[in-house]
Design a protein around this motif. Sequence first.
Motif, short mmCIF file in Angstrom:
data_model
loop_
_atom_site.label_atom_id
_atom_site.label_comp_id
_atom_site.label_asym_id
_atom_site.label_seq_id
_atom_site.Cartn_x
_atom_site.Cartn_y
_atom_site.Cartn_z
N UNK A 145 0.83 -1.21 0.00
CA UNK A 145 0.00 0.00 0.00
C UNK A 145 0.87 1.26 0.00
N UNK A 146 2.04 1.16 0.64
CA UNK A 146 2.97 2.30 0.62
C UNK A 146 3.63 2.42 -0.76
N UNK A 147 3.87 1.27 -1.42
CA UNK A 147 4.37 1.31 -2.80
C UNK A 147 3.37 2.02 -3.70
N UNK A 148 2.10 1.84 -3.42
CA UNK A 148 1.06 2.52 -4.18
C UNK A 148 1.23 4.04 -4.09
N UNK A 181 -6.49 3.18 0.12
CA UNK A 181 -7.60 4.13 0.11
C UNK A 181 -7.85 4.76 1.47
N UNK A 182 -7.42 4.09 2.53
CA UNK A 182 -7.61 4.63 3.87
C UNK A 182 -6.50 5.56 4.31
N UNK A 183 -5.52 5.77 3.44
CA UNK A 183 -4.41 6.65 3.76
C UNK A 183 -4.66 8.04 3.17
N UNK A 184 -3.70 8.92 3.34
CA UNK A 184 -3.86 10.28 2.85
C UNK A 184 -3.52 10.33 1.36
N UNK A 185 -4.51 10.05 0.53
CA UNK A 185 -4.29 10.10 -0.91
C UNK A 185 -4.43 11.53 -1.40
N UNK A 186 -3.64 11.91 -2.40
CA UNK A 186 -3.79 13.26 -2.96
C UNK A 186 -5.13 13.42 -3.66
N UNK A 238 -2.70 -5.19 8.33
CA UNK A 238 -3.45 -5.12 7.08
C UNK A 238 -4.92 -5.40 7.30
N UNK A 239 -5.76 -4.40 7.11
CA UNK A 239 -7.20 -4.57 7.29
C UNK A 239 -7.90 -3.78 6.20
N UNK A 240 -8.30 -4.48 5.16
CA UNK A 240 -8.93 -3.82 4.02
C UNK A 240 -10.24 -3.14 4.42
N UNK A 241 -10.99 -3.78 5.28
CA UNK A 241 -12.30 -3.24 5.68
C UNK A 241 -12.14 -1.90 6.40
N UNK A 242 -11.21 -1.84 7.36
CA UNK A 242 -11.03 -0.60 8.10
C UNK A 242 -10.48 0.51 7.21
N UNK A 243 -9.61 0.14 6.27
CA UNK A 243 -9.09 1.15 5.34
C UNK A 243 -10.22 1.75 4.50
N UNK A 244 -11.07 0.88 3.97
CA UNK A 244 -12.18 1.37 3.14
C UNK A 244 -13.16 2.19 3.97
N UNK A 245 -13.32 1.84 5.21
CA UNK A 245 -14.21 2.61 6.08
C UNK A 245 -13.75 4.07 6.17
N UNK A 246 -12.44 4.28 6.06
CA UNK A 246 -11.88 5.64 6.14
C UNK A 246 -11.74 6.32 4.78
N UNK A 247 -12.02 5.59 3.72
CA UNK A 247 -11.77 6.12 2.38
C UNK A 247 -12.64 7.32 2.06
N UNK A 248 -12.03 8.24 1.32
CA UNK A 248 -12.77 9.43 0.87
C UNK A 248 -12.90 9.47 -0.65
N UNK A 249 -12.47 8.39 -1.32
CA UNK A 249 -12.55 8.36 -2.79
C UNK A 249 -13.58 7.31 -3.22
N UNK A 250 -14.23 7.52 -4.35
CA UNK A 250 -15.19 6.53 -4.85
C UNK A 250 -14.49 5.21 -5.20
N UNK A 251 -15.19 4.11 -4.94
CA UNK A 251 -14.62 2.78 -5.15
C UNK A 251 -15.63 1.91 -5.90
N UNK A 252 -15.14 1.23 -6.92
CA UNK A 252 -15.93 0.24 -7.64
C UNK A 252 -15.32 -1.12 -7.36
N UNK A 253 -16.12 -2.02 -6.79
CA UNK A 253 -15.68 -3.39 -6.52
C UNK A 253 -16.39 -4.33 -7.48
#
Length: 311
Positions: A145-148, A181-186, A238-253
């Motif tokens: 995720x940091x590589x991202x 997605x749960x991190x500080x994305x630009x 690593x917790x995908x659910x918690x990261x998405x809970x914090x996400x501020x960007x639209x997501x298509x799964x």
Amino acid sequence: MNGKKALGLLAGVPAAVLGVAAVTFGIAFYSPYPGQNNPHMLPPGEQYEQEKERMHRLIDELDARPFEWVTTTSHDGLRLSGRYYHQADGAPVAIGFHGYRGTSIRDFSGGANISFDYGLNVLLVDQRGQGRSGGHTIGFGIKERYDCLDWIDYVKARFGADVPIVLYGVSMGAATVLMASGMELPENVRGIVADSPYDSPAAIIKKVSGDRHVSPKLSYPFLNLGARVFGRLRLRDGDTVEAVRRSRVPILIIHGADDRFVPCDMSRTIAAANPEKVRRHTFDGAGHGLSYIADADRYKSLICEFLDEIL
């Protein structure tokens, strides 16, 4: 048993535990594995066997497409590599992250065509420890995720701070971009497309252990220890659910309803964590990462509709 023998046996216990942890680390986390960087090496099973000719053709078509090898340096000093496909100056950039022991031209052999047709510039990265990228530990998205973020910085530095970016991921790559997605994305990261994501590294590791007829209760402590000691990984981080809970960007799964590797219910749990930002679609009869193969027209329609909204 005399005291010296007892002490000798006790002293050997930690070494034995570390030995088992080292073996499990090698199986689950160490990279590369024989053949894993061959784009034509498909996962085992009838779902892939019956589609292999079409998949091989799509892989060959993407492999033959002109591209530029690009590199960046990860947050922890690894050399990361990727294939950059230029479409047009100033166009948005799609960054794709492939799955566990996979390759970008295999996992995006179908989906990348959607981005090309849409007019996006495309960067398909080799995840750490795989392809041309450095490292020997697969982190199940925890380190990736940091590589991202590092690849996002690369795109911004090369194409401008305001260039629109879309993150794509398949399987472990999907978990990677969702954890990011749960991190500080630009702000120029406009959205995320995640195909077949798992809800946490721990959960998928336990599930796969069970698939291999190894008790997760027995194997997981050794896998967890091996990851910590030899890979410097904390699986609980690593917790995908918690990261998405914090996400501020639209997501298509997108998820195949007949996924026998990553249960479809995992993405349902992820989507439920942030219903305002996440939309989720399933494909009946589709196996793991095979939704595009199952119904390319619908797959393309969903992604293009999403891109129309976010770009």
